[in-house]
Motif scaffolding. Structure first.
Motif, PDB file in Angstrom:
ATOM      1  N   ALA A  59       1.485  -5.244   9.415  1.00  0.00           N
ATOM      2  CA  ALA A  59       0.499  -5.404   8.345  1.00  0.00           C
ATOM      3  C   ALA A  59       0.994  -6.457   7.370  1.00  0.00           C
ATOM      4  O   ALA A  59       2.191  -6.551   7.094  1.00  0.00           O
ATOM      5  CB  ALA A  59       0.266  -4.081   7.627  1.00  0.00           C
ATOM      6  N   TRP A  60       0.065  -7.219   6.844  1.00  0.00           N
ATOM      7  CA  TRP A  60       0.401  -8.314   5.935  1.00  0.00           C
ATOM      8  C   TRP A  60      -0.422  -8.184   4.662  1.00  0.00           C
ATOM      9  O   TRP A  60      -1.651  -8.252   4.696  1.00  0.00           O
ATOM     10  CB  TRP A  60       0.122  -9.641   6.624  1.00  0.00           C
ATOM     11  CG  TRP A  60       0.410 -10.880   5.828  1.00  0.00           C
ATOM     12  CD1 TRP A  60       1.137 -10.993   4.685  1.00  0.00           C
ATOM     13  CD2 TRP A  60      -0.042 -12.212   6.150  1.00  0.00           C
ATOM     14  NE1 TRP A  60       1.181 -12.304   4.261  1.00  0.00           N
ATOM     15  CE2 TRP A  60       0.470 -13.068   5.146  1.00  0.00           C
ATOM     16  CE3 TRP A  60      -0.807 -12.737   7.189  1.00  0.00           C
ATOM     17  CZ2 TRP A  60       0.209 -14.441   5.153  1.00  0.00           C
ATOM     18  CZ3 TRP A  60      -1.056 -14.097   7.196  1.00  0.00           C
ATOM     19  CH2 TRP A  60      -0.548 -14.942   6.182  1.00  0.00           C
ATOM     20  N   ILE A  61       0.248  -8.002   3.529  1.00  0.00           N
ATOM     21  CA  ILE A  61      -0.406  -8.004   2.226  1.00  0.00           C
ATOM     22  C   ILE A  61      -0.221  -9.405   1.667  1.00  0.00           C
ATOM     23  O   ILE A  61       0.888  -9.835   1.372  1.00  0.00           O
ATOM     24  CB  ILE A  61       0.180  -6.925   1.297  1.00  0.00           C
ATOM     25  CG1 ILE A  61      -0.129  -5.537   1.882  1.00  0.00           C
ATOM     26  CG2 ILE A  61      -0.385  -7.046  -0.118  1.00  0.00           C
ATOM     27  CD1 ILE A  61       0.458  -4.387   1.100  1.00  0.00           C
ATOM     28  N   ILE A  81      -4.676  -7.730   7.899  1.00  0.00           N
ATOM     29  CA  ILE A  81      -4.399  -8.658   6.808  1.00  0.00           C
ATOM     30  C   ILE A  81      -5.107  -8.112   5.582  1.00  0.00           C
ATOM     31  O   ILE A  81      -6.349  -8.039   5.552  1.00  0.00           O
ATOM     32  CB  ILE A  81      -4.916 -10.080   7.119  1.00  0.00           C
ATOM     33  CG1 ILE A  81      -4.310 -10.598   8.424  1.00  0.00           C
ATOM     34  CG2 ILE A  81      -4.642 -11.030   5.968  1.00  0.00           C
ATOM     35  CD1 ILE A  81      -5.233 -10.505   9.614  1.00  0.00           C
ATOM     36  N   ALA A  82      -4.353  -7.673   4.583  1.00  0.00           N
ATOM     37  CA  ALA A  82      -4.926  -7.063   3.377  1.00  0.00           C
ATOM     38  C   ALA A  82      -4.746  -8.020   2.208  1.00  0.00           C
ATOM     39  O   ALA A  82      -3.622  -8.240   1.745  1.00  0.00           O
ATOM     40  CB  ALA A  82      -4.261  -5.724   3.086  1.00  0.00           C
ATOM     41  N   ARG A  83      -5.841  -8.605   1.730  1.00  0.00           N
ATOM     42  CA  ARG A  83      -5.769  -9.531   0.590  1.00  0.00           C
ATOM     43  C   ARG A  83      -5.617  -8.752  -0.707  1.00  0.00           C
ATOM     44  O   ARG A  83      -6.347  -7.799  -0.952  1.00  0.00           O
ATOM     45  CB  ARG A  83      -7.053 -10.374   0.499  1.00  0.00           C
ATOM     46  CG  ARG A  83      -6.993 -11.665   1.281  1.00  0.00           C
ATOM     47  CD  ARG A  83      -7.530 -12.824   0.436  1.00  0.00           C
ATOM     48  NE  ARG A  83      -6.672 -13.100  -0.703  1.00  0.00           N
ATOM     49  CZ  ARG A  83      -7.087 -13.230  -1.958  1.00  0.00           C
ATOM     50  NH1 ARG A  83      -8.368 -13.103  -2.265  1.00  0.00           N
ATOM     51  NH2 ARG A  83      -6.230 -13.487  -2.933  1.00  0.00           N
ATOM     52  N   ALA A 103      -9.333  -7.504   8.524  1.00  0.00           N
ATOM     53  CA  ALA A 103      -9.040  -8.172   7.248  1.00  0.00           C
ATOM     54  C   ALA A 103      -9.760  -7.428   6.134  1.00  0.00           C
ATOM     55  O   ALA A 103     -10.931  -7.059   6.281  1.00  0.00           O
ATOM     56  CB  ALA A 103      -9.472  -9.634   7.276  1.00  0.00           C
ATOM     57  N   THR A 104      -9.052  -7.205   5.035  1.00  0.00           N
ATOM     58  CA  THR A 104      -9.630  -6.465   3.909  1.00  0.00           C
ATOM     59  C   THR A 104      -9.376  -7.202   2.603  1.00  0.00           C
ATOM     60  O   THR A 104      -8.519  -8.084   2.518  1.00  0.00           O
ATOM     61  CB  THR A 104      -9.025  -5.049   3.796  1.00  0.00           C
ATOM     62  OG1 THR A 104      -7.625  -5.155   3.464  1.00  0.00           O
ATOM     63  CG2 THR A 104      -9.198  -4.261   5.087  1.00  0.00           C
ATOM     64  N   ILE A 105     -10.142  -6.814   1.583  1.00  0.00           N
ATOM     65  CA  ILE A 105      -9.946  -7.319   0.237  1.00  0.00           C
ATOM     66  C   ILE A 105      -9.808  -6.122  -0.704  1.00  0.00           C
ATOM     67  O   ILE A 105     -10.177  -4.996  -0.358  1.00  0.00           O
ATOM     68  CB  ILE A 105     -11.100  -8.235  -0.210  1.00  0.00           C
ATOM     69  CG1 ILE A 105     -12.447  -7.515  -0.059  1.00  0.00           C
ATOM     70  CG2 ILE A 105     -11.077  -9.544   0.563  1.00  0.00           C
ATOM     71  CD1 ILE A 105     -13.633  -8.319  -0.543  1.00  0.00           C
TER      72      ILE A 105
END
Length: 348
Positions: A59-61, A81-83, A103-105
């Motif tokens: 997971a990538w913040i 991918i969590a923005r 992908a999330t925000i």
């Protein structure tokens, strides 16, 4: 039975708070926080640097790094991918979906912080705070007359979560609030005491024009030379949304010519286009410009909220669950889940 390996989470943003870190640890995650040089953001990292950091990450913040098809193709282990933010113009949504990733925000995390920042810029410009301090430093203590925000007309372009927050704050100033939604299908967003008008009316009647719309192909340069010339010569422009909403060169000319009275800028075209660097420097030099370095969302509280939302989204995906619908911009696990347009909840 072999012990299950921890889920690895990479954070490429500064100011990742202990509570959000504890949340990830508490859900079985091994967290790595990238060491960035002073003044460096993850958008400054090369693809090679990103690949080295992300090679064995689940997971990538992320902050402002570009999420491209080429990058994703080389990260088979990465699931989410969590923005830590709400804009996602730097995320190739189609590529995320095609790669089977999510992908999330961080919807809702920084609304209050940015709304406060917009009001702060209105007040600073109206009361000439920066100009007054500069004069005093030079030994000039003469009073520079300012203007009240009280009773003024404020035009809000984009009435999403942040725009509605600005409208609620303006009620305390007995302001007349106008709103324009760049897309007709966003007009269902209503706020008490707000009058919906067309763009020409908003520009012509507002003492302050504040931008809270996302940057899309059809909102780029929404405020151009023609729009600026429709504003009152006593009016002020506030942009805490995205640099590309305003033609900065036209803005500089309007300020130099006295077409408008001032500007509050948290975002600039030069953030993504270096050819505008000289324009940004010229804007910063003007006494009727209040500027900040894209920091409207960067308060202790705002970052704690967005950190936690990003962490929660990452954990949800790693657990095989679905994050809150408003936070999901692409879910490649479900081929039927296609984001075709920006929903109301994802507006800045």
């Amino acid at each position: 039975m072999p012990e299950k390996s921890p889920r690895k989470v990479l954070v490429t943003q500064r100011f990742f708070d202990p509570e959000s870190l504890a949340y990830l640890h508490g859900h079985g995650c091994e967290v790595h926080i990238a060491e960035l040089a002073e003044g460096q953001g993850d958008a400054d990292l090369s693809q090679a640097q990103l690949l080295a950091l992300l090679a064995d990450v689940d997971a990538w913040i992320v902050g402002h790094a570009w999420i491209t098809a080429e990058l994703l193709a080389q990260l088979p282990r990465l699931q989410v991918i969590a923005r830590r933010g709400v804009g996602y113009e730097r995320v190739d949504v189609a590529a995320v979906r095609a790669s089977g990733k999510v992908a999330t925000i961080a919807v809702g995390g920084n609304d209050a912080s940015v709304a406060d920042h917009a009001l702060a810029m209105m007040l600073a410009l109206g009361r000439r705070l920066g100009d007054s301090k500069a004069r005093m430093i030079n030994g000039d203590w003469a009073i520079a007359l300012g203007s009240d925000l009280y009773g003024k007309t404020v035009g809000i372009i984009g009435l999403g979560r942040i725009g509605r927050g600005v409208a609620r704050r303006l009620a305390g100033f007995d302001a007349r609030v106008l709103a324009y939604a760049p897309h007709p299908d966003w007009n269902h967003a209503r706020e008490s005491g707000v009058q919906h008008v067309d763009l020409d009316t908003l520009l012509a009647e507002s003492d302050y024009v504040t931008l809270h719309a996302p940057l899309l192909a059809d909102t780029r340069f929404l405020i151009d030379a023609l729009a600026l010339n429709r504003m009152k010569p006593t009016a002020v422009l506030i942009n805490t949304a995205r640099g590309g909403l305003v033609d900065d060169r036209a803005l500089l000319e309007a300020l130099l010519d006295g077409a408008i009275a001032g500007a509050g800028l948290d975002v600039f075209l030069s953030e993504t286009d270096s050819s505008y660097r000289a324009t940004t420097e010229a804007l910063l030099a003007l006494p009727n410009v209040v500027a900040t370095p894209h920091s409207g969302a960067s308060t202790h509280e705002g970052l704690q909220r967005t950190n936690l939302i990003a962490a929660q989204c990452a954990v949800a995906v790693l657990n095989g669950e679905t994050p809150p619908a408003a936070c999901v911009i692409a879910d490649g696990r479900d081929p039927a889940a296609v984001t075709t347009s920006l929903p109301q909840e994802v507006q800045p």
